[in-house]
Scaffold this motif. Sequence first.
Motif, PDB file in Angstrom:
ATOM      1  N   VAL A  38       0.864  -1.178   0.000  1.00 49.98           N
ATOM      2  CA  VAL A  38       0.000   0.000   0.000  1.00 49.98           C
ATOM      3  C   VAL A  38       0.900   1.226   0.000  1.00 49.98           C
ATOM      4  CG1 VAL A  38      -1.747   1.295   1.255  1.00 49.98           C
ATOM      5  CG2 VAL A  38      -1.850  -1.206   1.206  1.00 49.98           C
ATOM      6  N   ALA A  39       0.705   2.102  -0.978  1.00 50.56           N
ATOM      7  CA  ALA A  39       1.503   3.329  -1.079  1.00 50.56           C
ATOM      8  C   ALA A  39       0.611   4.509  -0.711  1.00 50.56           C
ATOM      9  CB  ALA A  39       2.065   3.482  -2.482  1.00 50.56           C
ATOM     10  N   PRO A  40       0.746   5.051   0.499  1.00 57.20           N
ATOM     11  CA  PRO A  40      -0.197   6.061   0.981  1.00 57.20           C
ATOM     12  C   PRO A  40       0.034   7.462   0.432  1.00 57.20           C
ATOM     13  CG  PRO A  40       1.438   5.591   2.661  1.00 57.20           C
ATOM     14  CD  PRO A  40       1.713   4.656   1.530  1.00 57.20           C
ATOM     15  N   THR A  41       1.209   7.736  -0.125  1.00 58.68           N
ATOM     16  CA  THR A  41       1.510   9.084  -0.608  1.00 58.68           C
ATOM     17  C   THR A  41       1.784   9.045  -2.106  1.00 58.68           C
ATOM     18  OG1 THR A  41       3.903   8.887  -0.272  1.00 58.68           O
ATOM     19  CG2 THR A  41       2.570   9.633   1.609  1.00 58.68           C
ATOM     20  N   SER A  42       1.691  10.212  -2.749  1.00 62.43           N
ATOM     21  CA  SER A  42       1.956  10.273  -4.177  1.00 62.43           C
ATOM     22  C   SER A  42       3.406   9.903  -4.476  1.00 62.43           C
ATOM     23  CB  SER A  42       1.644  11.674  -4.713  1.00 62.43           C
ATOM     24  OG  SER A  42       2.406  12.663  -4.047  1.00 62.43           O
ATOM     25  N   GLU A  43       4.328  10.276  -3.589  1.00 63.19           N
ATOM     26  CA  GLU A  43       5.730   9.934  -3.793  1.00 63.19           C
ATOM     27  C   GLU A  43       5.936   8.420  -3.751  1.00 63.19           C
ATOM     28  OE1 GLU A  43       4.624  12.145  -1.629  1.00 63.19           O
ATOM     29  OE2 GLU A  43       5.394  14.049  -2.437  1.00 63.19           O
ATOM     30  N   ALA A  44       5.272   7.758  -2.807  1.00 64.09           N
ATOM     31  CA  ALA A  44       5.382   6.309  -2.707  1.00 64.09           C
ATOM     32  C   ALA A  44       4.745   5.624  -3.909  1.00 64.09           C
ATOM     33  CB  ALA A  44       4.734   5.821  -1.415  1.00 64.09           C
ATOM     34  N   GLN A  45       3.630   6.184  -4.391  1.00 60.42           N
ATOM     35  CA  GLN A  45       2.983   5.636  -5.578  1.00 60.42           C
ATOM     36  C   GLN A  45       3.907   5.730  -6.791  1.00 60.42           C
ATOM     37  OE1 GLN A  45      -0.602   7.932  -5.868  1.00 60.42           O
ATOM     38  NE2 GLN A  45      -1.645   6.827  -4.224  1.00 60.42           N
TER      39      GLN A  45
ATOM     40  N   ALA B 237      -3.780  10.143 -13.190  1.00 61.30           N
ATOM     41  CA  ALA B 237      -3.091   8.927 -13.627  1.00 61.30           C
ATOM     42  C   ALA B 237      -1.590   9.134 -13.547  1.00 61.30           C
ATOM     43  CB  ALA B 237      -3.509   8.547 -15.047  1.00 61.30           C
ATOM     44  N   ILE B 238      -0.858   8.012 -13.564  1.00 63.77           N
ATOM     45  CA  ILE B 238       0.609   7.993 -13.487  1.00 63.77           C
ATOM     46  C   ILE B 238       1.140   7.231 -14.692  1.00 63.77           C
ATOM     47  CG2 ILE B 238       2.606   7.157 -12.177  1.00 63.77           C
ATOM     48  CD1 ILE B 238       0.813   7.161  -9.681  1.00 63.77           C
ATOM     49  N   LEU B 239       2.198   7.732 -15.289  1.00 61.68           N
ATOM     50  CA  LEU B 239       2.930   6.996 -16.318  1.00 61.68           C
ATOM     51  C   LEU B 239       4.363   6.810 -15.836  1.00 61.68           C
ATOM     52  CD1 LEU B 239       3.237   5.801 -19.192  1.00 61.68           C
ATOM     53  CD2 LEU B 239       3.985   8.084 -19.917  1.00 61.68           C
TER      54      LEU B 239
ATOM     55  N   ALA C 178       7.135   5.960  -6.848  1.00 63.78           N
ATOM     56  CA  ALA C 178       8.291   5.077  -6.677  1.00 63.78           C
ATOM     57  C   ALA C 178       7.928   3.627  -6.984  1.00 63.78           C
ATOM     58  CB  ALA C 178       8.839   5.199  -5.257  1.00 63.78           C
ATOM     59  N   ALA C 179       6.743   3.195  -6.549  1.00 64.22           N
ATOM     60  CA  ALA C 179       6.322   1.813  -6.790  1.00 64.22           C
ATOM     61  C   ALA C 179       6.101   1.563  -8.277  1.00 64.22           C
ATOM     62  CB  ALA C 179       5.046   1.515  -5.996  1.00 64.22           C
ATOM     63  N   ALA C 180       5.501   2.538  -8.960  1.00 66.65           N
ATOM     64  CA  ALA C 180       5.259   2.392 -10.393  1.00 66.65           C
ATOM     65  C   ALA C 180       6.569   2.342 -11.168  1.00 66.65           C
ATOM     66  CB  ALA C 180       4.387   3.543 -10.893  1.00 66.65           C
ATOM     67  N   LEU C 181       7.502   3.222 -10.819  1.00 74.87           N
ATOM     68  CA  LEU C 181       8.783   3.262 -11.515  1.00 74.87           C
ATOM     69  C   LEU C 181       9.586   1.993 -11.259  1.00 74.87           C
ATOM     70  CD1 LEU C 181      10.667   4.891 -13.291  1.00 74.87           C
ATOM     71  CD2 LEU C 181      11.570   5.988 -11.222  1.00 74.87           C
ATOM     72  N   ARG C 182       9.513   1.475 -10.051  1.00 75.75           N
ATOM     73  CA  ARG C 182      10.239   0.247  -9.730  1.00 75.75           C
ATOM     74  C   ARG C 182       9.754  -0.908 -10.614  1.00 75.75           C
ATOM     75  NH1 ARG C 182       9.689   0.626  -4.808  1.00 75.75           N
ATOM     76  NH2 ARG C 182       7.885  -0.687  -4.402  1.00 75.75           N
ATOM     77  N   LEU C 183       8.447  -0.989 -10.818  1.00 75.24           N
ATOM     78  CA  LEU C 183       7.901  -2.066 -11.647  1.00 75.24           C
ATOM     79  C   LEU C 183       8.391  -1.932 -13.092  1.00 75.24           C
ATOM     80  CD1 LEU C 183       5.967  -4.506 -11.428  1.00 75.24           C
ATOM     81  CD2 LEU C 183       4.150  -3.014 -12.257  1.00 75.24           C
ATOM     82  N   ALA C 184       8.415  -0.698 -13.609  1.00 72.10           N
ATOM     83  CA  ALA C 184       8.897  -0.486 -14.973  1.00 72.10           C
ATOM     84  C   ALA C 184      10.375  -0.847 -15.090  1.00 72.10           C
ATOM     85  CB  ALA C 184       8.661   0.960 -15.390  1.00 72.10           C
TER      86      ALA C 184
ATOM     87  N   GLU D 157      12.031  -2.932 -13.349  1.00 78.34           N
ATOM     88  CA  GLU D 157      12.233  -4.375 -13.201  1.00 78.34           C
ATOM     89  C   GLU D 157      11.932  -5.132 -14.481  1.00 78.34           C
ATOM     90  OE1 GLU D 157       9.696  -5.288  -9.924  1.00 78.34           O
ATOM     91  OE2 GLU D 157      11.167  -4.697  -8.395  1.00 78.34           O
ATOM     92  N   GLY D 158      11.424  -4.425 -15.500  1.00 72.82           N
ATOM     93  CA  GLY D 158      11.168  -5.055 -16.786  1.00 72.82           C
ATOM     94  C   GLY D 158       9.802  -5.692 -16.922  1.00 72.82           C
ATOM     95  N   ALA D 159       8.864  -5.356 -16.026  1.00 73.32           N
ATOM     96  CA  ALA D 159       7.518  -5.914 -16.120  1.00 73.32           C
ATOM     97  C   ALA D 159       6.865  -5.536 -17.446  1.00 73.32           C
ATOM     98  CB  ALA D 159       6.667  -5.419 -14.952  1.00 73.32           C
ATOM     99  N   ALA D 160       7.043  -4.275 -17.855  1.00 73.60           N
ATOM    100  CA  ALA D 160       6.544  -3.762 -19.127  1.00 73.60           C
ATOM    101  C   ALA D 160       7.337  -2.511 -19.456  1.00 73.60           C
ATOM    102  CB  ALA D 160       5.048  -3.442 -19.044  1.00 73.60           C
ATOM    103  N   GLU D 161       7.369  -2.153 -20.730  1.00 75.86           N
ATOM    104  CA  GLU D 161       8.095  -0.941 -21.115  1.00 75.86           C
ATOM    105  C   GLU D 161       7.459   0.300 -20.500  1.00 75.86           C
ATOM    106  OE1 GLU D 161       8.578  -0.677 -25.347  1.00 75.86           O
ATOM    107  OE2 GLU D 161       8.912  -2.828 -25.515  1.00 75.86           O
ATOM    108  N   LEU D 162       6.143   0.322 -20.496  1.00 75.77           N
ATOM    109  CA  LEU D 162       5.392   1.445 -19.947  1.00 75.77           C
ATOM    110  C   LEU D 162       4.382   0.923 -18.938  1.00 75.77           C
ATOM    111  CD1 LEU D 162       4.587   3.346 -23.280  1.00 75.77           C
ATOM    112  CD2 LEU D 162       6.438   3.863 -21.674  1.00 75.77           C
ATOM    113  N   VAL D 163       4.267   1.623 -17.812  1.00 76.48           N
ATOM    114  CA  VAL D 163       3.271   1.294 -16.787  1.00 76.48           C
ATOM    115  C   VAL D 163       2.393   2.530 -16.597  1.00 76.48           C
ATOM    116  CG1 VAL D 163       2.876   0.624 -14.385  1.00 76.48           C
ATOM    117  CG2 VAL D 163       4.852  -0.312 -15.637  1.00 76.48           C
ATOM    118  N   ALA D 164       1.145   2.437 -17.017  1.00 80.60           N
ATOM    119  CA  ALA D 164       0.187   3.532 -16.846  1.00 80.60           C
ATOM    120  C   ALA D 164      -0.845   3.102 -15.818  1.00 80.60           C
ATOM    121  CB  ALA D 164      -0.493   3.876 -18.172  1.00 80.60           C
ATOM    122  N   ILE D 165      -0.989   3.888 -14.769  1.00 81.39           N
ATOM    123  CA  ILE D 165      -1.898   3.539 -13.671  1.00 81.39           C
ATOM    124  C   ILE D 165      -2.966   4.614 -13.563  1.00 81.39           C
ATOM    125  CG2 ILE D 165      -2.081   2.977 -11.225  1.00 81.39           C
ATOM    126  CD1 ILE D 165       0.965   2.442 -11.285  1.00 81.39           C
ATOM    127  N   THR D 166      -4.223   4.216 -13.714  1.00 83.72           N
ATOM    128  CA  THR D 166      -5.318   5.175 -13.610  1.00 83.72           C
ATOM    129  C   THR D 166      -5.759   5.279 -12.154  1.00 83.72           C
ATOM    130  OG1 THR D 166      -6.822   3.368 -14.255  1.00 83.72           O
ATOM    131  CG2 THR D 166      -6.140   4.906 -15.973  1.00 83.72           C
TER     132      THR D 166
END
Length: 311
Positions: A197-204, A229-231, A206-212, A214-223
Amino acid sequence: MRNRIVTLTLNPTVDIASDADRVRPVHKVRTKNETFDPGGGGVNVSRVLRELGADTLAVVTAGGVSGRLLEELLDGGGVPRASVPTAERTRISYTVHDLGAGQEYRFVPQGPALSETEWQAALAALDASDGGWIVASGSLPRGVPDDFYARAAADAKRRGRRFVLDTSGAPLRAALGQGLALIKPSWGEFEALVGEVAPTSEAQDAAALRLAREGAAELVAITLGRDGAILAESGRGVLRLPALDVPAVGAVGAGDSFLAAMVCALSRGEPPREAFAWGMAAGAAAVMRPGTAHPRKEDVEALRRRIGPVE
């Protein structure tokens, strides 16, 4: 046909939406302003792509009288399709907008079970389609293995096709790292995916960028719904855009509209951040309209101008 965008919907639906003055238990609730739309993630994406002027093909499963209605609605909307017949009936979903309370109620059935012969036929139909981009979107029906999307992504990678995935849970986890061009979870789906659980925008961010990275996908877009939204791109970091302030009529299909416009822009060579802005515009345009995924091209273009330049 390298710019054609092929969509895959294994669990499509006939979406019925209506208004009611008031929704009350036990009492007969009379509705009005009914709309009938072909629905399900990939179907919605293809419908929006057609509205935006893109070349698309919808690969769908269809069974029973409700499956024939789905096909009729697609044909009536001018959406090219390739149907895979199923023994069980296509599901029907129902949305009621309570005008008095300003609330929306969505009733979404589980849908049919697919046999191995049927889901293998869907893979074959996808492989036989022409198009440089594939968007696989929506839940997997009962009977389909969790690694179905991973298999489809691997097939696409071998053929040099770009694969986009919008799903959740085990099917999403199984497909990560299979050469995905883009994934688009909601925030709740993302938290379930990463297990935190990422309670702050900064934590959100960071979590999204970490997944990208790690090679999960080239782009991670979270609505994020009302929060925008976050890219995340491994090479450029994170871009966060706020939600556009528009009059909200209905939210069904807003995420699919976002995805359609973003992939449309990517397919014509736009950079990821520009494509992301087009997605934001289309998602907001869909919220402004009743029914499922009905953004108008002129609204999308006007909202994209409102966003302005993105860096």
